[in-house]
Write an enzyme that holds these catalytic residues in place. Structure first.
Site, PDB file in Angstrom:
ATOM      1  N   TRP A 139       0.847  -1.209   0.000  1.00 28.81           N
ATOM      2  CA  TRP A 139       0.000   0.000   0.000  1.00 28.81           C
ATOM      3  C   TRP A 139       0.880   1.256   0.000  1.00 28.81           C
ATOM      4  O   TRP A 139       1.886   1.282   0.711  1.00 28.81           O
ATOM      5  CB  TRP A 139      -0.865  -0.012   1.258  1.00 28.81           C
ATOM      6  N   ASN A 142      13.175  -4.828   9.926  1.00 32.26           N
ATOM      7  CA  ASN A 142      11.860  -5.263  10.416  1.00 32.26           C
ATOM      8  C   ASN A 142      11.755  -6.780  10.628  1.00 32.26           C
ATOM      9  O   ASN A 142      11.114  -7.229  11.582  1.00 32.26           O
ATOM     10  CB  ASN A 142      10.769  -4.809   9.437  1.00 32.26           C
ATOM     11  N   TYR A 189      -4.965  -0.365  -4.646  1.00 36.07           N
ATOM     12  CA  TYR A 189      -3.701   0.319  -4.342  1.00 36.07           C
ATOM     13  C   TYR A 189      -3.090   0.920  -5.616  1.00 36.07           C
ATOM     14  O   TYR A 189      -2.918   0.230  -6.615  1.00 36.07           O
ATOM     15  CB  TYR A 189      -2.686  -0.629  -3.684  1.00 36.07           C
TER      16      TYR A 189
HETATM   17  N1  NAP Z   1      -6.801  -3.539   5.054  1.00 37.72           N
HETATM   18  C1  NAP Z   1      -6.588  -2.249   5.076  1.00 37.72           C
HETATM   19  O1  NAP Z   1      -7.525  -1.450   5.078  1.00 37.72           O
HETATM   20  C2  NAP Z   1      -5.176  -1.748   5.079  1.00 37.72           C
HETATM   21  C3  NAP Z   1      -4.902  -0.381   5.298  1.00 37.72           C
HETATM   22  C4  NAP Z   1      -3.565   0.009   5.303  1.00 37.72           C
HETATM   23  C5  NAP Z   1      -2.551  -0.926   5.103  1.00 37.72           C
HETATM   24  N2  NAP Z   1      -2.861  -2.236   4.860  1.00 37.72           N
HETATM   25  C6  NAP Z   1      -1.820  -3.269   4.612  1.00 37.72           C
HETATM   26  O2  NAP Z   1      -0.803  -3.159   5.606  1.00 37.72           O
HETATM   27  C7  NAP Z   1       0.440  -2.947   4.967  1.00 37.72           C
HETATM   28  C8  NAP Z   1       1.337  -2.165   5.865  1.00 37.72           C
HETATM   29  O3  NAP Z   1       0.815  -0.868   6.110  1.00 37.72           O
HETATM   30  P1  NAP Z   1       1.803   0.309   6.389  1.00 37.72           P
HETATM   31  O4  NAP Z   1       2.722   0.455   5.220  1.00 37.72           O
HETATM   32  O5  NAP Z   1       1.033   1.482   6.837  1.00 37.72           O
HETATM   33  O6  NAP Z   1       2.606  -0.332   7.641  1.00 37.72           O
HETATM   34  P2  NAP Z   1       3.740   0.092   8.593  1.00 37.72           P
HETATM   35  O7  NAP Z   1       4.619  -1.106   8.597  1.00 37.72           O
HETATM   36  O8  NAP Z   1       3.152   0.580   9.859  1.00 37.72           O
HETATM   37  O9  NAP Z   1       4.518   1.327   7.912  1.00 37.72           O
HETATM   38  C9  NAP Z   1       5.394   1.083   6.844  1.00 37.72           C
HETATM   39  C10 NAP Z   1       6.160   2.341   6.500  1.00 37.72           C
HETATM   40  O10 NAP Z   1       6.969   2.748   7.599  1.00 37.72           O
HETATM   41  C11 NAP Z   1       8.274   3.119   7.147  1.00 37.72           C
HETATM   42  N3  NAP Z   1       9.213   2.114   7.679  1.00 37.72           N
HETATM   43  C12 NAP Z   1       9.155   0.764   7.539  1.00 37.72           C
HETATM   44  N4  NAP Z   1      10.149   0.168   8.181  1.00 37.72           N
HETATM   45  C13 NAP Z   1      10.879   1.144   8.758  1.00 37.72           C
HETATM   46  C14 NAP Z   1      12.031   1.134   9.569  1.00 37.72           C
HETATM   47  N5  NAP Z   1      12.626  -0.011   9.905  1.00 37.72           N
HETATM   48  N6  NAP Z   1      12.515   2.322  10.010  1.00 37.72           N
HETATM   49  C15 NAP Z   1      11.918   3.482   9.672  1.00 37.72           C
HETATM   50  N7  NAP Z   1      10.807   3.559   8.892  1.00 37.72           N
HETATM   51  C16 NAP Z   1      10.291   2.380   8.449  1.00 37.72           C
HETATM   52  C17 NAP Z   1       8.205   3.083   5.632  1.00 37.72           C
HETATM   53  O11 NAP Z   1       7.757   4.356   5.146  1.00 37.72           O
HETATM   54  P3  NAP Z   1       8.747   5.558   4.690  1.00 37.72           P
HETATM   55  O12 NAP Z   1      10.118   4.986   4.497  1.00 37.72           O
HETATM   56  O13 NAP Z   1       8.134   6.080   3.450  1.00 37.72           O
HETATM   57  O14 NAP Z   1       8.654   6.536   5.808  1.00 37.72           O
HETATM   58  C18 NAP Z   1       7.119   2.069   5.361  1.00 37.72           C
HETATM   59  O15 NAP Z   1       6.517   2.180   4.094  1.00 37.72           O
HETATM   60  C19 NAP Z   1       0.073  -2.286   3.646  1.00 37.72           C
HETATM   61  O16 NAP Z   1       1.066  -2.380   2.680  1.00 37.72           O
HETATM   62  C20 NAP Z   1      -1.148  -3.080   3.268  1.00 37.72           C
HETATM   63  O17 NAP Z   1      -0.776  -4.332   2.735  1.00 37.72           O
HETATM   64  C21 NAP Z   1      -4.151  -2.649   4.860  1.00 37.72           C
END
Ligand code: NAP
Length: 332
Positions: free
Chosen positions: A21, A294, A54
């Site tokens: 996403w 992660n 997405y």
């Molecule tokens: N069902 C639903 O309604 C729904 C809604 C939302 C998401 N989802 C699913 O959940 C997945 C994950 O959501 P999310 O991307 O919001 O999850 P998240 O894991 O909370 O955030 C991921 C973002 O955090 C940053 N990040 C990741 N690892 C990092 C680290 N080690 N250190 C620093 N920053 C880090 C990156 O963004 P930056 O580097 O750009 O800052 C990354 O894109 C989505 O891809 C999707 O598959 C589902």
């Protein structure tokens, strides 16, 4: 990597899944998207989550190409249906027409004959639940999906759908809710009902979109290249967490992570995995180094004192109200 059953089903998923996403087909260039998927595969992640909506359907296409050449039996590919994929009034929701059309589009873009899990991305109040579940049954019985899941459904909705799924002889095995230290709305109703029914949670935004990595500092501009600077879409979604109160308390978690020998990102992901009803934490990444960081959260056990210390810090900024599990009253 460690693996868990998806709910009470026989399907095993990686404790940490990779989701695309906001990133694929949008925030990040294609070479970065491919590098993240490669890093995920190399780290033992086998479960990949996407959705038809997405990046206006481009995310499925990027993921499909990134996974080309991998052994299909070694992957669990999840996608979803509900949010608009086109301008038409039937290009959305959970009607039989849209489900039947959308699964075909998803399979074409993902370059696969089936998805392992097909999820209702929200509850559709404009379609009889029987119609939706019968359409899902036809998707499963035609071999286009192996299991059915829902996302952000209330406990009562999961219960009703689960009953219909049993009658239709299809496995409804999962719910996909938001869940993190800051968003615990599933704990009082959705989780107990799911445990009773054998439904597992595949939780999204376990890091609160990156906020729980600790990289956003109170009173400072967001780091360059982070989601908060992605004006196309990311910035709008993460904005709710970027308050001084939240960011200040998140910084207070740093000594706890250090004491546990974990990065902040690992602490946040390990935290959701302590809940036994969670089958997998779906983590996003904009660069491969984040994936490397992660995945080390898999298999980590957090002790009771640490969990208590975390609770004390985040309690004032944690949302727990079960009524925040919501789907749009009208189709979008
Ligand atoms: N069902 C639903 O309604 C729904 C809604 C939302 C998401 N989802 C699913 O959940 C997945 C994950 O959501 P999310 O991307 O919001 O999850 P998240 O894991 O909370 O955030 C991921 C973002 O955090 C940053 N990040 C990741 N690892 C990092 C680290 N080690 N250190 C620093 N920053 C880090 C990156 O963004 P930056 O580097 O750009 O800052 C990354 O894109 C989505 O891809 C999707 O598959 C589902």
């Amino acid at each position: 990597m460690e693996f868990r059953h998806l709910g009470r089903s026989g399907l095993m998923v990686s404790e940490i899944s990779y989701g695309n996403w906001i990133t694929h087909g949008s925030q990040v260039e294609e070479d970065a998207a491919f590098a993240c998927v490669r890093a995920a595969l190399d780290a033992g992640i086998t479960t990949f989550d996407t959705a038809d909506v997405y990046a206006g359907t481009r995310a499925e296409d990027v993921l499909g190409r990134a996974l080309q050449g991998e052994r299909r039996e070694g992957l669990e590919i999840f996608t979803k249906v509900y949010w608009p994929t086109g301008p038409g009034r039937n290009d959305r929701g959970l009607s039989r027409k849209h489900i039947m059309e959308s699964i075909n589009g998803s399979l074409r873009r993902l370059r696969t004959d089936y998805v392992d899990l097909y999820q209702a991305h929200r509850y559709d109040y404009s379609t009889p639940l029987e119609e939706t579940m019968e359409a899902f049954a036809d998707v499963v019985h035609s071999g286009k999906a192996h299991y059915i899941g829902v996302s952000e459904w209330k406990a009562s909705q999961i219960r009703e759908a689960h009953g219909l799924a049993r009658e239709l002889r299809i496995p409804l095995v999962s719910n996909q809710p938001q869940y993190s230290m800051l968003w615990r709305v599933i704990e009082t109703e959705v989780v107990p009902t799911s445990e009773e029914l054998g439904v597992g949670q595949i939780v999204w935004s376990p890091m609160a979109q990156g906020v729980l990595s600790g990289k956003y500092l109170p009173g400072q501009p967001p780091p360059a290249g982070s989601r908060a600077t992605d004006e196309k879409s990311g910035a709008g979604f993460i904005a709710q967490w970027l308050t001084d109160d939240v960011l200040t308390r998140v910084q207070r978690l740093k000594p706890l992570a250090e004491q546990a020998g974990l990065s902040m990102a690992q602490l946040a992901i390990a935290w959701v995995l302590q809940n036994p009803n969670v089958s997998s934490a779906i983590v996003g990444a904009s660069r491969p180094e984040q994936v490397h960081d992660n995945v080390k959260a898999a298999g980590v056990k957090l002790d009771a004192d640490l969990l208590k210390a975390i609770d004390e810090i985040v309690e004032p900024i944690t949302e727990r109200d079960p009524s925040r599990t919501e789907s749009p009253a009208q189709r979008p």
